[in-house]
Enzyme design. Structure first.
Site, PDB file in Angstrom:
ATOM      1  N   ARG A 240      27.377  93.934  40.209  1.00 16.92           N
ATOM      2  CA  ARG A 240      28.433  94.089  39.676  1.00 16.92           C
ATOM      3  C   ARG A 240      28.169  95.340  38.839  1.00 16.92           C
ATOM      4  O   ARG A 240      27.136  95.104  37.424  1.00 16.92           O
ATOM      5  CB  ARG A 240      29.145  93.022  39.896  1.00 16.92           C
ATOM      6  CG  ARG A 240      29.323  92.261  40.406  1.00 16.92           C
ATOM      7  CD  ARG A 240      31.130  92.626  40.748  1.00 16.92           C
ATOM      8  NE  ARG A 240      32.276  91.939  42.308  1.00 16.92           N
ATOM      9  CZ  ARG A 240      31.597  92.581  43.440  1.00 16.92           C
ATOM     10  NH1 ARG A 240      30.692  92.907  43.801  1.00 16.92           N
ATOM     11  NH2 ARG A 240      32.091  91.252  43.986  1.00 16.92           N
ATOM     12  N   GLU A 269      35.387 101.360  38.096  1.00 18.93           N
ATOM     13  CA  GLU A 269      35.790 101.165  39.698  1.00 18.93           C
ATOM     14  C   GLU A 269      37.221 101.252  40.441  1.00 18.93           C
ATOM     15  O   GLU A 269      37.754 100.887  39.942  1.00 18.93           O
ATOM     16  CB  GLU A 269      34.546 100.111  40.348  1.00 18.93           C
ATOM     17  CG  GLU A 269      33.290 100.414  40.306  1.00 18.93           C
ATOM     18  CD  GLU A 269      32.832  99.348  41.088  1.00 18.93           C
ATOM     19  OE1 GLU A 269      33.169  98.667  42.115  1.00 18.93           O
ATOM     20  OE2 GLU A 269      31.290  99.150  40.984  1.00 18.93           O
ATOM     21  N   HIS A 287      29.968 101.893  45.439  1.00 19.32           N
ATOM     22  CA  HIS A 287      30.247 100.838  45.431  1.00 19.32           C
ATOM     23  C   HIS A 287      30.184 100.723  47.550  1.00 19.32           C
ATOM     24  O   HIS A 287      31.880 100.392  47.346  1.00 19.32           O
ATOM     25  CB  HIS A 287      31.783 100.041  45.020  1.00 19.32           C
ATOM     26  CG  HIS A 287      31.551  98.619  45.044  1.00 19.32           C
ATOM     27  ND1 HIS A 287      31.453  97.887  44.134  1.00 19.32           N
ATOM     28  CD2 HIS A 287      30.879  97.719  46.046  1.00 19.32           C
ATOM     29  CE1 HIS A 287      31.977  96.664  44.609  1.00 19.32           C
ATOM     30  NE2 HIS A 287      31.547  96.358  45.425  1.00 19.32           N
TER      31      HIS A 287
HETATM   32  C1  8YV Z   1      32.775  94.183  48.897  1.00 18.19           C
HETATM   33  C2  8YV Z   1      31.713  93.202  47.155  1.00 18.19           C
HETATM   34  O1  8YV Z   1      32.989  96.205  49.921  1.00 18.19           O
HETATM   35  O2  8YV Z   1      31.539  91.324  48.431  1.00 18.19           O
HETATM   36  C3  8YV Z   1      31.162  92.105  47.664  1.00 18.19           C
HETATM   37  O3  8YV Z   1      32.045  91.321  46.489  1.00 18.19           O
HETATM   38  O4  8YV Z   1      31.790  93.568  46.536  1.00 18.19           O
HETATM   39  C4  8YV Z   1      32.021  94.571  48.458  1.00 18.19           C
HETATM   40  O5  8YV Z   1      30.494  93.955  49.100  1.00 18.19           O
HETATM   41  C5  8YV Z   1      33.855  94.579  48.933  1.00 18.19           C
HETATM   42  O6  8YV Z   1      34.196  93.319  47.899  1.00 18.19           O
HETATM   43  C6  8YV Z   1      35.004  94.619  49.486  1.00 18.19           C
HETATM   44  O7  8YV Z   1      36.408  93.685  49.737  1.00 18.19           O
END
Ligand code: 8YV
Length: 321
Positions: A240, A269, A287
């Site tokens: 993050r 983001e 991301h």
């Molecule tokens: C995803 C992510 O692309 O899973 C997570 O926490 O940050 C990412 O891998 C995203 O959240 C999909 O909703």
């Protein structure tokens, strides 16, 4: 399912996953894949029994307070749940789930890509060739940092951290980690445990962040801790953006205290940080840690498994609130 529960799927998911959601629920999709504003998100949830969001939808205390009584489940399509105010959800009796494990391999692949891209000046080299500006070569040209045999430090040895360790071992890197508690040896597989983040940071040639963003970890890579990284070290972040003070990172990259950074996540983001983008010693991705065909299907199915269980009155496998 006997009753057709109303389900809001906030973003465009894999066709397989949307087909399953449409089969089992009275589902509302977002075929244009627009990002909802807060007001749109609240409005879209009004006649729903459940919502299947991504990390792009913030379920703040304000949003949760505005959800209808009938909405019982937030089944996230993500492992990270920092976009959901878990306390507020608990207080309203809303079940919250996530999708661990299924994205560990894909995200670890991106961590290794970020490490190599940063260490071997991947973005710089790619730009040079693609823009038709590669006009000379010499042994002193685009020399990078070799990772083989160096120390790979993992901050947060959960599923993704362990998958990254497995891949870094392929480069004969020495694995170091910090976690709240040491892992059993069957999972640690010889990785060296550090009781404090500071000890790990000072012992890592490549430091890869794999912890969630929580009140305890936000800004953990501040100026002071970045200064503790060995001269010429590399920072990798696929977890993050909130974990890193980007101003402090930019200063350390400009002074060359750090050789480079490989980042898949940013404080802002989408968009990232223009000051980071202006640097040469960065390898930046938008991301996409879990963005593979296989993993997107697995994430969607895991979110739906959790949702099915919660609406059947059973304990979902991945309940976080
Ligand atoms: C995803 C992510 O692309 O899973 C997570 O926490 O940050 C990412 O891998 C995203 O959240 C999909 O909703």
């Amino acid at each position: 399912m006997t009753a057709r529960h109303r389900l809001l799927v906030t973003r465009k998911l894999s066709p397989e996953v949307e087909a399953r959601a449409a089969r089992d629920y009275d589902a509302v999709f977002n075929p244009g894949d627009r990002t909802f504003t807060t007001e749109e998100l609240i409005a879209a949830c009004q006649d729903m029994d459940a919502v299947l969001p991504c990390h792009s939808e913030a379920f703040t205390a304000q949003v949760i307070a505005a959800l209808p009584e009938r909405l019982r489940v937030i089944a996230n399509h993500s492992v990270g749940v920092d976009h959901v105010d878990l306390e507020a959800a608990r207080a309203r009796g809303i079940i919250v789930t996530n999708t661990p494990d299924v994205l560990s391999d894909a995200t670890a692949e991106i961590a290794i890509l970020c490490m190599l891209g940063a260490a071997r000046r991947g973005a710089e080299g790619h730009r040079l060739v693609q823009e038709g500006k590669w006009d000379s070569w010499s042994p002193s040209f685009m020399v990078g940092s070799q990772v083989s045999g160096k120390r790979f430090g993992i901050l947060g040895m959960g599923g993704v951290g362990q998958a990254a360790a497995a891949r870094a071992r392929g480069f004969e890197m020495e694995i170091h980690y910090h976690n709240r508690k040491p892992l059993p040896e069957v999972q640690a597989k010889g990785a060296i445990y550090h009781e404090t983040p500071e000890s790990l940071i000072a012992s890592s040639d490549v430091l890869s962040l794999h912890c969630p963003a929580t009140p305890q970890t936000r800004g953990i890579m501040n100026a002071e801790r970045i200064a503790m990284m060995p001269e010429g070290a590399i920072l990798v972040n696929t977890a993050r953006g909130a974990l890193v003070d980007e101003g402090a990172l930019i200063a350390a990259l400009k002074s060359r205290h750090l050789f480079a950074a490989g980042l898949d996540v940013f404080q802002t983001e989408p968009g990232g940080n223009p000051e980071l983008s202006a640097l040469d010693n960065v390898f930046l991705l938008p991301h996409i840690g879990s963005a593979t065909f296989e993993t997107r299907i697995a994430m969607g199915n895991r979110a739906l498994d959790n949702l099915d269980a919660a609406l059947r009155g059973e304990a979902p496998r991945d309940r976080v609130a």
